[in-house]
Design an enzyme around this catalytic site. Structure first.
Site, PDB file in Angstrom:
ATOM      1  N   GLY A   1       1.916  -1.161   2.068  1.00 27.98           N
ATOM      2  CA  GLY A   1       1.108  -2.225   2.667  1.00 27.98           C
ATOM      3  C   GLY A   1       1.921  -3.406   3.162  1.00 27.98           C
ATOM      4  O   GLY A   1       1.827  -4.488   2.589  1.00 27.98           O
TER       5      GLY A   1
ATOM      6  N   GLN B   1       0.621  -7.376  -2.634  1.00 30.52           N
ATOM      7  CA  GLN B   1      -0.477  -6.507  -2.138  1.00 30.52           C
ATOM      8  C   GLN B   1      -1.503  -6.382  -3.263  1.00 30.52           C
ATOM      9  O   GLN B   1      -1.759  -7.381  -3.936  1.00 30.52           O
ATOM     10  CB  GLN B   1       0.061  -5.137  -1.720  1.00 30.52           C
ATOM     11  CG  GLN B   1       0.053  -4.903  -0.226  1.00 30.52           C
ATOM     12  CD  GLN B   1      -1.345  -4.823   0.405  1.00 30.52           C
ATOM     13  OE1 GLN B   1      -2.366  -4.926  -0.243  1.00 30.52           O
ATOM     14  NE2 GLN B   1      -1.369  -4.669   1.721  1.00 30.52           N
TER      15      GLN B   1
ATOM     16  N   ILE C   1      -1.454  -1.147  19.965  1.00 29.46           N
ATOM     17  CA  ILE C   1      -0.818  -0.945  21.280  1.00 29.46           C
ATOM     18  C   ILE C   1      -1.849  -1.219  22.385  1.00 29.46           C
ATOM     19  O   ILE C   1      -2.909  -0.593  22.417  1.00 29.46           O
ATOM     20  CB  ILE C   1      -0.289   0.512  21.416  1.00 29.46           C
ATOM     21  CG1 ILE C   1       0.604   0.884  20.216  1.00 29.46           C
ATOM     22  CG2 ILE C   1       0.437   0.714  22.738  1.00 29.46           C
ATOM     23  CD1 ILE C   1       1.883   0.102  20.073  1.00 29.46           C
TER      24      ILE C   1
ATOM     25  N   TYR D   1     -13.540  -0.990   9.843  1.00 27.55           N
ATOM     26  CA  TYR D   1     -13.012  -0.332   8.667  1.00 27.55           C
ATOM     27  C   TYR D   1     -11.850  -1.091   8.014  1.00 27.55           C
ATOM     28  O   TYR D   1     -10.768  -0.543   7.804  1.00 27.55           O
ATOM     29  CB  TYR D   1     -12.590   1.099   9.010  1.00 27.55           C
ATOM     30  CG  TYR D   1     -12.759   2.035   7.832  1.00 27.55           C
ATOM     31  CD1 TYR D   1     -12.894   1.521   6.534  1.00 27.55           C
ATOM     32  CD2 TYR D   1     -12.812   3.406   7.983  1.00 27.55           C
ATOM     33  CE1 TYR D   1     -13.061   2.341   5.455  1.00 27.55           C
ATOM     34  CE2 TYR D   1     -12.983   4.246   6.906  1.00 27.55           C
ATOM     35  CZ  TYR D   1     -13.103   3.706   5.636  1.00 27.55           C
ATOM     36  OH  TYR D   1     -13.271   4.517   4.555  1.00 27.55           O
TER      37      TYR D   1
ATOM     38  N   CYS E   1     -10.435   8.734  -9.281  1.00 28.34           N
ATOM     39  CA  CYS E   1     -11.783   9.285  -9.239  1.00 28.34           C
ATOM     40  C   CYS E   1     -12.786   8.136  -9.374  1.00 28.34           C
ATOM     41  O   CYS E   1     -12.694   7.351 -10.312  1.00 28.34           O
ATOM     42  CB  CYS E   1     -11.955  10.273 -10.391  1.00 28.34           C
ATOM     43  SG  CYS E   1     -13.424  11.278 -10.241  1.00 28.34           S
TER      44      CYS E   1
ATOM     45  N   GLY F   1      -4.665  -6.610   0.705  1.00 30.93           N
ATOM     46  CA  GLY F   1      -5.530  -5.973   1.705  1.00 30.93           C
ATOM     47  C   GLY F   1      -5.733  -6.786   2.963  1.00 30.93           C
ATOM     48  O   GLY F   1      -5.546  -6.286   4.067  1.00 30.93           O
TER      49      GLY F   1
HETATM   50  P1  NAD Z   1      -0.574   2.263  10.304  1.00 33.84           P
HETATM   51  O1  NAD Z   1       0.037   1.144  11.048  1.00 33.84           O
HETATM   52  O2  NAD Z   1       0.275   3.161   9.471  1.00 33.84           O
HETATM   53  O3  NAD Z   1      -1.436   3.202  11.310  1.00 33.84           O
HETATM   54  C1  NAD Z   1      -2.140   2.731  12.428  1.00 33.84           C
HETATM   55  C2  NAD Z   1      -2.066   3.779  13.516  1.00 33.84           C
HETATM   56  O4  NAD Z   1      -2.738   3.307  14.671  1.00 33.84           O
HETATM   57  C3  NAD Z   1      -0.645   4.080  13.951  1.00 33.84           C
HETATM   58  O5  NAD Z   1      -0.392   5.451  13.763  1.00 33.84           O
HETATM   59  C4  NAD Z   1      -0.585   3.664  15.419  1.00 33.84           C
HETATM   60  O6  NAD Z   1       0.239   4.492  16.207  1.00 33.84           O
HETATM   61  C5  NAD Z   1      -2.030   3.763  15.825  1.00 33.84           C
HETATM   62  N1  NAD Z   1      -2.374   2.898  16.959  1.00 33.84           N
HETATM   63  C6  NAD Z   1      -2.009   1.601  17.176  1.00 33.84           C
HETATM   64  N2  NAD Z   1      -2.552   1.128  18.293  1.00 33.84           N
HETATM   65  C7  NAD Z   1      -3.261   2.148  18.831  1.00 33.84           C
HETATM   66  C8  NAD Z   1      -4.057   2.254  19.985  1.00 33.84           C
HETATM   67  N3  NAD Z   1      -4.223   1.235  20.811  1.00 33.84           N
HETATM   68  N4  NAD Z   1      -4.663   3.448  20.228  1.00 33.84           N
HETATM   69  C9  NAD Z   1      -4.510   4.512  19.392  1.00 33.84           C
HETATM   70  N5  NAD Z   1      -3.753   4.447  18.281  1.00 33.84           N
HETATM   71  C10 NAD Z   1      -3.156   3.277  17.987  1.00 33.84           C
HETATM   72  O7  NAD Z   1      -1.688   1.569   9.390  1.00 33.84           O
HETATM   73  P2  NAD Z   1      -2.586   2.228   8.250  1.00 33.84           P
HETATM   74  O8  NAD Z   1      -1.895   2.139   6.939  1.00 33.84           O
HETATM   75  O9  NAD Z   1      -3.043   3.550   8.708  1.00 33.84           O
HETATM   76  O10 NAD Z   1      -3.805   1.200   8.218  1.00 33.84           O
HETATM   77  C11 NAD Z   1      -4.558   0.966   9.404  1.00 33.84           C
HETATM   78  C12 NAD Z   1      -5.452  -0.239   9.267  1.00 33.84           C
HETATM   79  O11 NAD Z   1      -6.546   0.044   8.422  1.00 33.84           O
HETATM   80  C13 NAD Z   1      -4.763  -1.456   8.670  1.00 33.84           C
HETATM   81  O12 NAD Z   1      -5.210  -2.608   9.332  1.00 33.84           O
HETATM   82  C14 NAD Z   1      -5.215  -1.449   7.224  1.00 33.84           C
HETATM   83  O13 NAD Z   1      -5.202  -2.732   6.617  1.00 33.84           O
HETATM   84  C15 NAD Z   1      -6.628  -0.928   7.386  1.00 33.84           C
HETATM   85  N6  NAD Z   1      -7.112  -0.231   6.199  1.00 33.84           N
HETATM   86  C16 NAD Z   1      -8.161  -0.714   5.514  1.00 33.84           C
HETATM   87  C17 NAD Z   1      -8.643  -0.028   4.422  1.00 33.84           C
HETATM   88  C18 NAD Z   1      -9.800  -0.521   3.677  1.00 33.84           C
HETATM   89  O14 NAD Z   1     -10.208  -1.626   3.869  1.00 33.84           O
HETATM   90  N7  NAD Z   1     -10.345   0.308   2.815  1.00 33.84           N
HETATM   91  C19 NAD Z   1      -8.077   1.151   4.004  1.00 33.84           C
HETATM   92  C20 NAD Z   1      -7.027   1.627   4.731  1.00 33.84           C
HETATM   93  C21 NAD Z   1      -6.561   0.938   5.828  1.00 33.84           C
END
Ligand code: NAD
Length: 546
Positions: free
Chosen positions: A46, A124, A268, A316, A404, A486
């Protein structure tokens, strides 16, 4: 020299009790190269989430724990041991505060300055509380969310339904797997073909396509055949969502998990590939931000249009709405957040993310507990489906672990049973029982867990503090209070807890108390905020019906 960054395993201990040894193993496990994102930099997960402030602190923590007496409590301040005191054998062995700033100054700027001065670290959530277990944790959260969507809208299954989402990164890759697990079809848009190939290799996705038209065709075929399918679509989320609307393709569910919380590095803009984005980001940041802003506006506007056309749409947990709002899209917050929509009903029942970690390092200990869980909770199909799914899909790395989601009375029960299994010698060593921070009373986060509370108590952070104090009083082995997990510094206050089930009668007593605190407080917090479901749960507990 043994590698200090790898958790010891097996039945021998180097500390004065299993309670202390267990905490030592959890600490070393969270910075283990097989578990942590960058063991060298002590980054667990994170962004810059850490378990110890620096390498000197790692050595000091190990040394302090090896010397800690069974009636002493060690103090950890932002990943550094700062002292120990005589307490009681039943007191926590560790109390831990991480990333906590005085509220008025609690922002990124001040925090980064303190990090640069070596005075703090970013913890985190489960990094600083040494309870991180890799992708399994997020996978179950996503599985539960999808399960709740199925329950709320579609007769308990996603069979025959299409989910459109994006992101196949560290945590977002849990989405397609969780959708198919509930029988649905997922189209997941990802800009990086490398990421897609990686996810195809480890079976998180089933096929890769290059056009939306092809994705729709394959998805519709799967829907007709009522087959689960995960389709990875190479593309940009902002462009694909708009095109879907033009083609009049309205999926049943739409969300997004690009890293929109970090626009510069994680999102992106449309019109650019990854290489072009990297170049422009360095050469002309202002122009790059302008492109992001335009993409975001159209992207979130498209999500609102899906919603207006009847799709179930939610954010999300990636701060997408706030970013779009700041970019000028005033309707961004008409999209609901996932925690308020789908996790809150679970919190009202006291259901939440429990996890246990085999200190022996022996996967058989986890499989034996799996059997007990499936047997004890066979009335709960979601639990048995989850255990079967995770056994098939998840490999252990570092100390074997299982997460779980369990209900109010189930956690106390499983804690007791695990301790009995340790006592009888059925398991090869003690087990650490812990949890995620994302729970009903353990996380105050107005953009996520506590968004839109019925009584307007979104920003009230008393609950996680009360939770930590009560867990310490109830006999947890380690308790922590943290800031910023988070959703970033200043946006959340949360607490962690761990108990070591060493097979003793004392541990049994502690588990009986501690494992009631989290689910019990979750119900109380929501009943206090006016939720009928929580009031009903509380009433059942008071009248002995639960
Ligand atoms: P990450 O950066 O590893 O993955 C994000 C992905 O999005 C990357 O693979 C990237 O290539 C892709 N991406 C970026 N811009 C894009 C675009 N314009 N079009 C298509 N694809 C694009 O991050 P992660 O660990 O997978 O987490 C993603 C987000 O979700 C974070 O903001 C994280 O905080 C959030 N998240 C929230 C929760 C929750 O609240 N339960 C849980 C998991 C993740």
């Amino acid at each position: 020299m043994p590698n200090i960054l790898v958790s010891p395993t097996g039945p021998e201990m180097s500390c004065q009790s299993w309670e202390i040894e267990g905490l030592l193993r959890l600490f070393l496990n969270s910075i283990d190269p097989r578990v942590a994102e960058s063991s060298k930099e002590l980054i667990v997960y994170g962004g810059r989430g850490k378990a110890a402030r620096n390498h000197k602190a790692v050595k000091a923590i190990v040394q302090e724990l090896r010397n800690l007496a069974t009636d002493e409590t060690l103090l950890i301040q932002s990943g550094k041991p700062v002292g120990k005191f005589k307490t009681f054998e039943s007191s926590p062995r560790i109390v831990n505060a991480s990333s906590v700033l005085v509220p008025h100054w609690s922002n990124d700027e001040n925090f980064s300055e303190l990090i640069d001065k070596g005075l703090m670290m970013y913890g985190q959530s489960t990094a600083a509380s040494w309870a991180y277990i890799g992708v399994q944790g997020v996978l179950q959260g996503t599985f539960e969310t999808m399960g709740e969507i199925a329950k709320k809208h579609f007769d308990n299954t996603l069979r025959g339904k299409i989910v459109l989402t994006s992101g196949l990164g560290g945590m977002s890759a849990a989405q397609p797997l969780s959708v198919t697990m509930h029988g649905g079809v997922c189209i997941v848009v990802e800009i990086s073909e490398d990421k897609i190939d990686q996810r195809l290799k480890n079976n998180y996705c089933d096929i890769k396509v290059y056009s939306l038209e092809e994705a729709i065709e394959v998805a519709n075929e799967a829907v007709t055949g009522k087959k689960p399918l995960a389709i990875a679509l190479v593309g940009n989320v902002s462009e694909i969502y708009r095109k879907a609307l033009k083609l009049n393709f309205i999926p049943d569910i739409v969300t997004d998990q690009t890293s929109a919380h970090d626009l510069l590095m994680g999102y992106i803009p449309s019109g650019l590939n990854l290489e072009q984005a990297k170049t422009l980001r360095t050469k002309n940041r202002a122009h790059y931000y302008q492109l992001i802003k335009e993409s975001l506006l159209l992207h979130v506007e498209a999500m609102v249009s899906f919603m207006d056309s009847g799709a179930i749409v939610f954010e999300y947990g990636n701060n997408l709405r706030q970013q779009a709002f700041q970019a000028g899209y005033k309707k961004a917050f008409t999209i609901p957040g996932f925690a308020a929509e789908y996790l809150r009903p679970l919190y009202c029942e006291g259901r939440g993310p429990c996890r246990w970690i085999a200190l022996s390092g022996n996967p058989d200990d986890i499989y034996k507990i799996d059997e007990i869980v499936v047997e004890e909770f066979k009335h709960d199909k979601r639990v048995s489906r989850w255990i079967q799914f995770v056994q098939e899909k998840i490999y252990f790395y570092g100390l074997p672990a299982r997460t779980c989601w369990l209900n109010y009375d189930e956690r106390e029960k499983i804690g007791f049973l695990i301790n009995e299994m340790v006592k009888s010698g059925e398991l090869s060593a003690p087990i650490a029982i812990t949890r995620d921070h994302s729970e009903g009373s353990t996380m105050a986060a107005p953009f996520r867990e506590t968004e839109n509370m019925l009584d307007g108590s979104d920003i009230v952070a008393d609950w996680p503090i009360l939770n930590a104090m009560l867990n310490a009083s109830a006999g947890a082995s380690m308790v922590s209070i943290q800031n910023g997990g988070g959703v970033g510094i200043g946006n959340s206050v949360h607490s962690g807890m761990t108990v070591i089930a060493d097979g003793s009668d004392e541990a049994s007593e502690r588990l009986r108390k501690v494992l009631v605190v989290d689910p019990g407080m979750s119900i109380i917090r929501h009943a206090d905020a006016g939720y009928d479901q929580a009031k009903e749960s509380l009433n059942k507990i008071k009248t002995g019906k639960r």
